[in-house]
Design an enzyme around this catalytic site. Sequence first.
Site, PDB file in Angstrom:
ATOM      1  N   GLY A  60      29.761 -36.711  23.567  1.00 15.85           N
ATOM      2  CA  GLY A  60      28.845 -37.514  22.737  1.00 15.85           C
ATOM      3  C   GLY A  60      27.745 -36.642  22.157  1.00 15.85           C
ATOM      4  O   GLY A  60      27.194 -35.798  22.854  1.00 15.85           O
ATOM      5  N   ARG A  89      36.339 -35.584  20.750  1.00 14.86           N
ATOM      6  CA  ARG A  89      36.963 -35.637  22.070  1.00 14.86           C
ATOM      7  C   ARG A  89      38.384 -35.104  21.852  1.00 14.86           C
ATOM      8  O   ARG A  89      39.035 -35.461  20.880  1.00 14.86           O
ATOM      9  CB  ARG A  89      37.007 -37.057  22.602  1.00 14.86           C
ATOM     10  CG  ARG A  89      35.654 -37.774  22.389  1.00 14.86           C
ATOM     11  CD  ARG A  89      35.106 -38.441  23.606  1.00 14.86           C
ATOM     12  NE  ARG A  89      33.894 -39.165  23.252  1.00 14.86           N
ATOM     13  CZ  ARG A  89      32.753 -39.107  23.927  1.00 14.86           C
ATOM     14  NH1 ARG A  89      32.625 -38.358  24.996  1.00 14.86           N
ATOM     15  NH2 ARG A  89      31.715 -39.812  23.562  1.00 14.86           N
ATOM     16  N   ASP A 142      29.260 -33.892  31.200  1.00 17.67           N
ATOM     17  CA  ASP A 142      30.138 -33.507  32.330  1.00 17.67           C
ATOM     18  C   ASP A 142      31.584 -33.243  31.912  1.00 17.67           C
ATOM     19  O   ASP A 142      32.218 -32.325  32.434  1.00 17.67           O
ATOM     20  CB  ASP A 142      30.049 -34.534  33.464  1.00 17.67           C
ATOM     21  CG  ASP A 142      30.314 -35.953  33.029  1.00 17.67           C
ATOM     22  OD1 ASP A 142      30.513 -36.181  31.814  1.00 17.67           O
ATOM     23  OD2 ASP A 142      30.336 -36.840  33.888  1.00 17.67           O
ATOM     24  N   THR A 144      23.246 -34.367  26.515  1.00 11.58           N
ATOM     25  CA  THR A 144      23.774 -35.738  26.583  1.00 11.58           C
ATOM     26  C   THR A 144      22.609 -36.705  26.725  1.00 11.58           C
ATOM     27  O   THR A 144      21.660 -36.417  27.460  1.00 11.58           O
ATOM     28  CB  THR A 144      24.768 -35.911  27.756  1.00 11.58           C
ATOM     29  OG1 THR A 144      25.015 -37.307  27.948  1.00 11.58           O
ATOM     30  CG2 THR A 144      24.251 -35.348  29.067  1.00 11.58           C
ATOM     31  N   ASP A 170      22.656 -39.393  28.240  1.00 10.48           N
ATOM     32  CA  ASP A 170      22.755 -40.169  29.490  1.00 10.48           C
ATOM     33  C   ASP A 170      21.936 -39.635  30.653  1.00 10.48           C
ATOM     34  O   ASP A 170      21.707 -40.342  31.632  1.00 10.48           O
ATOM     35  CB  ASP A 170      24.221 -40.242  29.944  1.00 10.48           C
ATOM     36  CG  ASP A 170      25.068 -41.038  28.970  1.00 10.48           C
ATOM     37  OD1 ASP A 170      24.516 -41.951  28.344  1.00 10.48           O
ATOM     38  OD2 ASP A 170      26.253 -40.729  28.833  1.00 10.48           O
ATOM     39  N   ASP A 215      22.887 -37.694  32.931  1.00 11.61           N
ATOM     40  CA  ASP A 215      23.683 -37.873  34.157  1.00 11.61           C
ATOM     41  C   ASP A 215      24.241 -36.560  34.714  1.00 11.61           C
ATOM     42  O   ASP A 215      25.343 -36.517  35.225  1.00 11.61           O
ATOM     43  CB  ASP A 215      24.832 -38.862  33.884  1.00 11.61           C
ATOM     44  CG  ASP A 215      25.735 -38.398  32.761  1.00 11.61           C
ATOM     45  OD1 ASP A 215      25.371 -37.440  32.059  1.00 11.61           O
ATOM     46  OD2 ASP A 215      26.807 -38.998  32.574  1.00 11.61           O
ATOM     47  N   ARG A 226      26.979 -45.999  30.800  1.00 11.62           N
ATOM     48  CA  ARG A 226      28.175 -46.573  31.446  1.00 11.62           C
ATOM     49  C   ARG A 226      28.119 -46.402  32.958  1.00 11.62           C
ATOM     50  O   ARG A 226      28.457 -47.288  33.718  1.00 11.62           O
ATOM     51  CB  ARG A 226      29.441 -45.895  30.910  1.00 11.62           C
ATOM     52  CG  ARG A 226      29.979 -46.510  29.647  1.00 11.62           C
ATOM     53  CD  ARG A 226      31.360 -45.991  29.356  1.00 11.62           C
ATOM     54  NE  ARG A 226      31.379 -44.542  29.291  1.00 11.62           N
ATOM     55  CZ  ARG A 226      31.360 -43.820  28.182  1.00 11.62           C
ATOM     56  NH1 ARG A 226      31.344 -44.436  27.026  1.00 11.62           N
ATOM     57  NH2 ARG A 226      31.369 -42.512  28.203  1.00 11.62           N
TER      58      ARG A 226
END
Length: 330
Positions: free
Chosen positions: A18, A79, A110, A133, A135, A137, A179
């Site tokens: 992303g 992707r 990741d 990212t 996120d 994460d 997510r």
Amino acid sequence: MNRQVKNFKRIGVFTSGGDAPGMNAAIRAVVRTAIHYGAEAYGIMRGYDGMIKGDIIQLTSKDVSGIIQRGGTILQSARSEEFKTIEGRQKAYQNLQKFQIDSLIAIGGDGTFTGATFLNKEYGIPIIGVPGTIDNDLFGSDTTIGYDTCMNTVVEAVDKIRDTAGSHNRMFFIEVMGRDAGFIALNTGIATGAENILIPETITDIDDLIISLKESKRIGKSSAIIIVAEGDDLGGAYEVAAKVKELDSSYSTRVSVLGHIQRGGSPSVADRVLASRLGFEAVEALYLGYDKVMTGMINGRITYTPLEKAIKHNNDIDKELLRMSRILST
Ligand code: ATP
């Protein structure tokens, strides 16, 4: 760890997964630092997809001028399922050889780092990761590139929704990205004074949610904002709103899914600085002989975390902040 100072001549850089605001600032930092050290910088288009297709271009210092303030990524992102296969990675490596690229800097999340560890294991090409990212994460950095800008975008949108929610005595369920990780939801929820914050890391109790909404009403609140991370166990904002309505139809509810605006926009100061520092340090790390590590920033200091560790361990979310947020919003 035994490290030897290395000398690289052609450093490849790519963005994958992303896109996140600040990726351009990181690309700029990588290119200019590489050139500073006498290397050539090569941009690999669309992440692993461009690596497989040989879509690779040399980047000069001028090529990266005027991009620090731009969202998205000039190298684009994609992707690639093919890269998950041994044959795909073989094609990718052949192209790297064709362009005589001797080291890589991967900017992504990741998934990107998982792909990088495979390539490194199979072909031995040195790789440094830069956490890009929205996120947040990844383990090994307090924040990731794009996260701060994303949160600012969310807060601006929620503030606007609050104006209309208050005018009509409405309850808004606002879905934000996340997510598997609730960092965006938690911190934007605190920053907007949301009445409730639902995140994937905790089990959402619908009865508890209703009690808290009733309490908000009882103390005379004219509106309620519930921030829902898209990966909450009760579902996204539409599902949660439907469940609340089912149990208590007295509410006038609305749903707003913020969607892809969260990825766009000019990067914040914090993201530009973080991206510049981590991009610069990624090239330095290569020359210092680091390999398979992610550059990160913890408490204002640069850190190097093995890629595998950055992928496997998430930063813990501070659940105490949920309790605090609830106290502050009632
Ligand atoms: P974000 O967290 O923003 O989604 P990401 O880097 O995690 O970013 P992914 O789409 O998960 O994004 O991964 C990017 C690319 O990395 C994939 O399209 C794929 O090419 C490669 N990749 C992911 N997982 C693997 C894997 N197990 N083996 C090889 N390559 C992988």
